[in-house]
Design an enzyme around this catalytic site. Structure first.
Site, short mmCIF file in Angstrom:
data_model
loop_
_atom_site.label_atom_id
_atom_site.label_comp_id
_atom_site.label_asym_id
_atom_site.label_seq_id
_atom_site.Cartn_x
_atom_site.Cartn_y
_atom_site.Cartn_z
N HIS A 167 0.87 -1.31 0.01
CA HIS A 167 0.09 -0.12 0.06
C HIS A 167 0.97 1.39 -0.06
O HIS A 167 0.85 1.86 1.26
CB HIS A 167 -0.80 -0.09 1.13
CG HIS A 167 -1.97 0.86 1.25
ND1 HIS A 167 -2.15 2.14 0.92
CD2 HIS A 167 -3.41 0.48 1.12
CE1 HIS A 167 -3.21 2.77 1.14
NE2 HIS A 167 -4.18 1.50 1.41
N GLU A 271 -0.62 0.99 -5.71
CA GLU A 271 -0.16 -0.10 -4.85
C GLU A 271 -0.18 -1.39 -5.69
O GLU A 271 -1.11 -1.55 -6.42
CB GLU A 271 -1.20 -0.33 -3.89
CG GLU A 271 -1.60 0.89 -3.15
CD GLU A 271 -2.76 0.97 -2.41
OE1 GLU A 271 -3.15 -0.31 -1.90
OE2 GLU A 271 -3.68 2.00 -2.20
O1 TA6 Z 1 -5.98 1.34 -1.08
C1 TA6 Z 1 -7.23 1.98 -0.90
C2 TA6 Z 1 -8.08 1.74 0.16
O2 TA6 Z 1 -8.42 0.18 0.29
C3 TA6 Z 1 -8.91 2.64 0.48
O3 TA6 Z 1 -10.24 2.29 0.27
C4 TA6 Z 1 -8.83 3.46 1.66
O4 TA6 Z 1 -9.92 3.41 2.76
C5 TA6 Z 1 -7.38 3.14 1.93
O5 TA6 Z 1 -7.02 2.01 1.52
C6 TA6 Z 1 -6.65 3.19 3.59
O6 TA6 Z 1 -7.32 2.26 4.30
P1 TA6 Z 1 -6.85 2.42 5.76
O7 TA6 Z 1 -7.52 1.26 6.51
O8 TA6 Z 1 -5.42 2.44 6.01
O9 TA6 Z 1 -7.27 3.60 6.43
#
Ligand code: TA6
Length: 314
Positions: A167, A271
């Site tokens: 991520h 990502e």
């Molecule tokens: O990668 C995108 C995502 O899945 C979004 O939907 C958003 O919510 C983000 O990740 C962040 O997630 P987190 O659980 O780290 O707040």
């Protein structure tokens, strides 16, 4: 600060958490927290930070660290029975002192091997036994390479299935001036519309509002061009067919407690991921997924990553 030889140093980071600092001879560096197995910093040979880390990031388990490169495993997102993005990002990893041989042609000397194994606590939520080995390496030219090896160590003969993402939060000067090349004309699942499938139109991707998309079956190379900084990040991936692109924009950013109100302007998540088709491993099988990042002057690759040309060579 350039050093004479590559180095790997274990020290204390924020909140007393263990972190490993990797340094290469030209002065590039990276920091990896054992908490989450998470890269939190990657600097070029001018000492400039390349990854976004929220000023409000909480380095206090069990909260995941907001920024750098959280590892999403064994579940990406909220589709599944586990907590959002799985549990690997809020577990304490160990240093793997004796990893199995690593077939790589990289000449990197600044690297660290981490390992996460199933615990009794995880077993209640995800009844599988696994070994997750992560190597974080800094190449001689400053490239940042993450390789994950996940093995099914179940003794009950059962396979397991997972989704995965690196991520990655890139630090950008102004999100409105950023474009992403390599994903145009591809299909994506839109997280803002219940994962409905659409086809990306037009030119390179630019940003004018919230984006949360999973591009499926993408080429292995994606470029993130930061116009203001005249810097291009090149992301290369292997074993990870999909690519997630996320920016929460202003309204969502305000609702995220560990993100500053204006932070969305300076971050973009791109990502390398395996989301659309989950990966299944039988006992004894191992999966490998790699993400490699480099930062180069922007003149390098603008317009050269049309996915149709990359995929079909036309
Ligand atoms: O990668 C995108 C995502 O899945 C979004 O939907 C958003 O919510 C983000 O990740 C962040 O997630 P987190 O659980 O780290 O707040």
């Amino acid at each position: 600060m350039s050093s004479e030889r590559p180095s790997v140093e274990l020290c204390k980071g924020i909140y007393g958490l263990d972190k490993v600092v990797l340094r290469e001879i030209r002065g590039t560096s990276a920091e990896v927290y054992l908490y989450g197995g998470q890269v939190t910093s990657w600097k070029n040979d001018h000492g400039e930070e390349l990854l976004f880390l929220s000023s409000k990031a909480v380095f206090k388990p069990p909260k995941a660290i907001r920024g750098g490169i959280p590892i999403c495993f064994p579940q990406f997102g909220s589709h599944g029975t586990l907590e959002q993005h799985g549990f690997a990002r809020n577990k304490l990893w160990s240093i793997d002192t004796d990893p199995p041989p690593f077939p790589t042609n990289s000449s990197s000397k600044a690297f660290i091997d981490l390992i996460l194994k199933s615990s009794d606590e995880d077993f209640k939520l995800w009844p599988h036994s696994y070994e997750f080995r992560l190597r974080v390496a800094l190449g001689p030219g400053g490239d940042l390479m993450l390789t994950s090896r996940i093995r099914n160590t179940n003794t009950d003969g059962k396979p397991f299935t997972f989704t995965f993402a690196y991520h990655t939060y890139f630090l950008v000067s102004d999100i409105s001036e950023v474009r992403v090349e390599g994903l145009e004309t591809l299909d994506y699942l839109d997280n803002l519309r219940e994962r409905e499938r659409f086809t990306e139109q037009g030119d390179a991707i630019t940003f004018e509002g919230e984006v949360d998309k999973v591009y499926v079956s993408t080429p292995t190379k994606i470029a993130i061009l930061d116009h203001e900084k005249k810097r291009t990040f090149v992301l290369r991936k292997d074993g990870l067919p999909d690519a997630v692109v996320w920016n929460p924009w202003d309204r969502k950013a305000k609702a995220i407690p560990d993100l500053g109100d204006d932070d969305y302007k300076h971050m973009l998540c791109v990502e390398a991921a395996a989301v659309e088709k989950p990966i299944t491993l039988k006992p004894g099988e191992e999966w490998r997924g790699r993400q490699e990042l480099s930062a180069v002057p922007s003149s390098y690759c603008s317009g050269q990553l049309d996915p149709q040309k990359v995929l079909h060579g036309s």
